[in-house]
Design a protein around this motif. Sequence first.
Motif, PDB file in Angstrom:
ATOM      1  N   ASP A 335    -115.479 101.229 -43.644  1.00 44.35           N
ATOM      2  CA  ASP A 335    -114.463 100.408 -44.290  1.00 44.35           C
ATOM      3  C   ASP A 335    -114.924 100.069 -45.706  1.00 44.35           C
ATOM      4  O   ASP A 335    -116.120 100.037 -45.996  1.00 44.35           O
ATOM      5  N   ILE A 336    -113.969  99.789 -46.585  1.00 39.51           N
ATOM      6  CA  ILE A 336    -114.287  99.679 -48.007  1.00 39.51           C
ATOM      7  C   ILE A 336    -115.194  98.486 -48.329  1.00 39.51           C
ATOM      8  O   ILE A 336    -116.092  98.600 -49.174  1.00 39.51           O
ATOM      9  N   THR A 337    -115.003  97.349 -47.653  1.00 41.82           N
ATOM     10  CA  THR A 337    -115.802  96.165 -47.991  1.00 41.82           C
ATOM     11  C   THR A 337    -117.287  96.355 -47.698  1.00 41.82           C
ATOM     12  O   THR A 337    -118.125  96.165 -48.598  1.00 41.82           O
ATOM     13  N   PRO A 338    -117.684  96.734 -46.476  1.00 40.10           N
ATOM     14  CA  PRO A 338    -119.118  96.966 -46.251  1.00 40.10           C
ATOM     15  C   PRO A 338    -119.663  98.128 -47.072  1.00 40.10           C
ATOM     16  O   PRO A 338    -120.822  98.092 -47.499  1.00 40.10           O
ATOM     17  N   ALA A 339    -118.845  99.152 -47.316  1.00 37.92           N
ATOM     18  CA  ALA A 339    -119.316 100.291 -48.117  1.00 37.92           C
ATOM     19  C   ALA A 339    -119.669  99.845 -49.530  1.00 37.92           C
ATOM     20  O   ALA A 339    -120.682 100.282 -50.098  1.00 37.92           O
ATOM     21  N   ILE A 340    -118.859  98.971 -50.111  1.00 43.30           N
ATOM     22  CA  ILE A 340    -119.149  98.462 -51.463  1.00 43.30           C
ATOM     23  C   ILE A 340    -120.450  97.671 -51.459  1.00 43.30           C
ATOM     24  O   ILE A 340    -121.317  97.849 -52.330  1.00 43.30           O
ATOM     25  N   LEU A 341    -120.610  96.802 -50.482  1.00 39.51           N
ATOM     26  CA  LEU A 341    -121.788  95.946 -50.435  1.00 39.51           C
ATOM     27  C   LEU A 341    -123.070  96.730 -50.166  1.00 39.51           C
ATOM     28  O   LEU A 341    -124.140  96.371 -50.664  1.00 39.51           O
ATOM     29  N   ILE A 342    -122.967  97.812 -49.400  1.00 39.87           N
ATOM     30  CA  ILE A 342    -124.153  98.601 -49.052  1.00 39.87           C
ATOM     31  C   ILE A 342    -124.521  99.570 -50.168  1.00 39.87           C
ATOM     32  O   ILE A 342    -125.697  99.715 -50.534  1.00 39.87           O
ATOM     33  N   PHE A 343    -123.522 100.238 -50.743  1.00 42.73           N
ATOM     34  CA  PHE A 343    -123.826 101.328 -51.676  1.00 42.73           C
ATOM     35  C   PHE A 343    -123.872 100.903 -53.139  1.00 42.73           C
ATOM     36  O   PHE A 343    -124.388 101.642 -53.969  1.00 42.73           O
ATOM     37  N   THR A 344    -123.360  99.741 -53.472  1.00 36.22           N
ATOM     38  CA  THR A 344    -123.479  99.285 -54.864  1.00 36.22           C
ATOM     39  C   THR A 344    -124.936  99.135 -55.283  1.00 36.22           C
ATOM     40  O   THR A 344    -125.329  99.663 -56.339  1.00 36.22           O
ATOM     41  N   PRO A 345    -125.786  98.435 -54.511  1.00 38.78           N
ATOM     42  CA  PRO A 345    -127.186  98.325 -54.940  1.00 38.78           C
ATOM     43  C   PRO A 345    -127.944  99.649 -54.905  1.00 38.78           C
ATOM     44  O   PRO A 345    -128.976  99.782 -55.564  1.00 38.78           O
ATOM     45  N   ILE A 346    -127.441 100.631 -54.162  1.00 39.81           N
ATOM     46  CA  ILE A 346    -128.108 101.932 -54.114  1.00 39.81           C
ATOM     47  C   ILE A 346    -127.728 102.788 -55.320  1.00 39.81           C
ATOM     48  O   ILE A 346    -128.589 103.393 -55.977  1.00 39.81           O
ATOM     49  N   LEU A 347    -126.436 102.819 -55.643  1.00 33.42           N
ATOM     50  CA  LEU A 347    -125.947 103.773 -56.642  1.00 33.42           C
ATOM     51  C   LEU A 347    -125.766 103.180 -58.034  1.00 33.42           C
ATOM     52  O   LEU A 347    -125.785 103.926 -59.021  1.00 33.42           O
ATOM     53  N   LEU A 348    -125.576 101.875 -58.137  1.00 32.96           N
ATOM     54  CA  LEU A 348    -125.381 101.280 -59.464  1.00 32.96           C
ATOM     55  C   LEU A 348    -126.579 101.499 -60.388  1.00 32.96           C
ATOM     56  O   LEU A 348    -126.386 101.812 -61.571  1.00 32.96           O
ATOM     57  N   PRO A 349    -127.832 101.363 -59.908  1.00 32.98           N
ATOM     58  CA  PRO A 349    -128.961 101.646 -60.803  1.00 32.98           C
ATOM     59  C   PRO A 349    -128.956 103.081 -61.332  1.00 32.98           C
ATOM     60  O   PRO A 349    -129.354 103.325 -62.472  1.00 32.98           O
ATOM     61  N   VAL A 350    -128.508 104.015 -60.500  1.00 30.48           N
ATOM     62  CA  VAL A 350    -128.415 105.408 -60.955  1.00 30.48           C
ATOM     63  C   VAL A 350    -127.380 105.512 -62.076  1.00 30.48           C
ATOM     64  O   VAL A 350    -127.617 106.155 -63.110  1.00 30.48           O
ATOM     65  N   ALA A 351    -126.241 104.878 -61.874  1.00 29.80           N
ATOM     66  CA  ALA A 351    -125.179 104.928 -62.880  1.00 29.80           C
ATOM     67  C   ALA A 351    -125.635 104.300 -64.189  1.00 29.80           C
ATOM     68  O   ALA A 351    -125.396 104.853 -65.276  1.00 29.80           O
ATOM     69  N   VAL A 352    -126.293 103.152 -64.101  1.00 30.18           N
ATOM     70  CA  VAL A 352    -126.771 102.477 -65.321  1.00 30.18           C
ATOM     71  C   VAL A 352    -127.804 103.349 -66.033  1.00 30.18           C
ATOM     72  O   VAL A 352    -127.815 103.441 -67.269  1.00 30.18           O
ATOM     73  N   ALA A 353    -128.674 104.017 -65.265  1.00 34.48           N
ATOM     74  CA  ALA A 353    -129.668 104.911 -65.862  1.00 34.48           C
ATOM     75  C   ALA A 353    -129.018 106.084 -66.585  1.00 34.48           C
ATOM     76  O   ALA A 353    -129.580 106.633 -67.540  1.00 34.48           O
ATOM     77  N   LEU A 354    -127.811 106.454 -66.155  1.00 34.45           N
ATOM     78  CA  LEU A 354    -127.073 107.548 -66.798  1.00 34.45           C
ATOM     79  C   LEU A 354    -126.242 107.058 -67.984  1.00 34.45           C
ATOM     80  O   LEU A 354    -125.548 107.849 -68.620  1.00 34.45           O
ATOM     81  N   GLY A 355    -126.313 105.744 -68.265  1.00 35.26           N
ATOM     82  CA  GLY A 355    -125.558 105.196 -69.381  1.00 35.26           C
ATOM     83  C   GLY A 355    -124.135 104.800 -69.030  1.00 35.26           C
ATOM     84  O   GLY A 355    -123.293 104.628 -69.922  1.00 35.26           O
ATOM     85  N   ILE A 356    -123.841 104.656 -67.744  1.00 32.99           N
ATOM     86  CA  ILE A 356    -122.496 104.289 -67.284  1.00 32.99           C
ATOM     87  C   ILE A 356    -122.448 102.777 -67.095  1.00 32.99           C
ATOM     88  O   ILE A 356    -123.328 102.194 -66.463  1.00 32.99           O
TER      89      ILE A 356
END
Length: 431
Positions: A335-356
């Motif tokens: 479901d979208i709510t737990p997916a956001i809470l679980i994967f944001t801390p995993i993938l957001l650092p990658v995105a920020v490292a890419l300049g996003i």
Amino acid sequence: MTTGLILVLVFFILVALNVPIGFAIGLSTLAALVAIMPFDPATTTMAQRMVAGLDSFTLLAIPFFILSGYLMGAGGVARRLIDAAKGLIGALPGGLAVVSIISSMLFGSVSGSAVAATSAIGSFMVPAMKKEGYDAPFAASVTTSASILGLLIPPSNVMIVYAVAAGGVSIGALFLAGYGPGLLAGLALVIAAVIVARKEGYPVSERLPFKDSIRTVFPAIPSIAMLVIVVGGIVSGIFTATEASAFAVVYSLILGVFVHREMAWKDLPGVIVKSAETTGIVLFLIAASTGMAWMLAYSGLPGAIAAALLTISDNPLLLLLLINVVLLIVGAFLDITPAILIFTPILLPVAVALGISPVHFGMILIFNLSIGLCTPPVGTVLFVGAAVGETKVAAMIKPMIPLYLAMLAALAVTTAVPALSEALPRFFGMM
């Protein structure tokens, strides 16, 4: 790393056993905690993390927006939005399909719920489309796919959840960022529906005189005005997102009881009970997912995944393509709510490292996971659409294909063109 792997393994085993997703998240997190400490401290720690996950003033906006959505649904908003859309665009090729898309998009945005949009708009539009000669699976598919657009167009509960998970991203900036991707996805769905309607030879509604078309719009103006007031108030600094959500409740109540007069005071307790049930489910998912996100961070697994992704390539578009594929798969099972809470801390650092920017990445994340809501095997909105359309999920897959392709095309543009998400927040000085 071992505790992280235990958590992931137990979680997928529980999901495979059809354990409700909230319990699967909580129990898998508890299993990982028990692996590193005795049972009593583990349960105490889990409880503390769940409570801490809900201890946020920002999250108070969610129950208010949920209640506002239910009040809108009971107050006759859906029918007025449908009448307005039908009067303006019903005479286009595949006009009723286009009306369903526009109505679902508008109702989804004012209610903040894809499920509510599918139920409310589908109960009106699917029978009308079937009566005009549309196939039931196509009618249900159109309503289902369009209802998720309300998660991209504010006010959106999942944007609030992402703001909390991302650690301080402006809700106002996210609300403004959603308009570009949301409207683009709506346009893509309209084009796909018109092409399918022409190919299948679906009927065209009779064109109304101009005065009659305009007359159908006026009853829908108070409902659409809520979007302008809520988002405009947040952007201008008149009120916070939480204050805006409380205003939305009062506005929706006045609209349903005094303006439209389709909701009586005796209906209010039932609306509040339904809202409380939905709020309880959403907040339990948030609490459990917050505990899991903390446990994952403690295990070091997100950092390892981020480092592994960054070693694959230094091409931002290639990595974003990979992230999109991962999120589309995740969205089909979570479901979208737990997916956001679980994967944001995993993938957001990658995105920020890419300049996003976190705002642009938020739109990519929410768009992907929204598509997952109408993707089997666990697509919640897909099953609701099938029930409302009185058809089977298997029968909807074929007519959904061109609609999936349209949404994926819009997602690709959203991913590749940051300005689509960032232009409005930058214009209003929120980035």
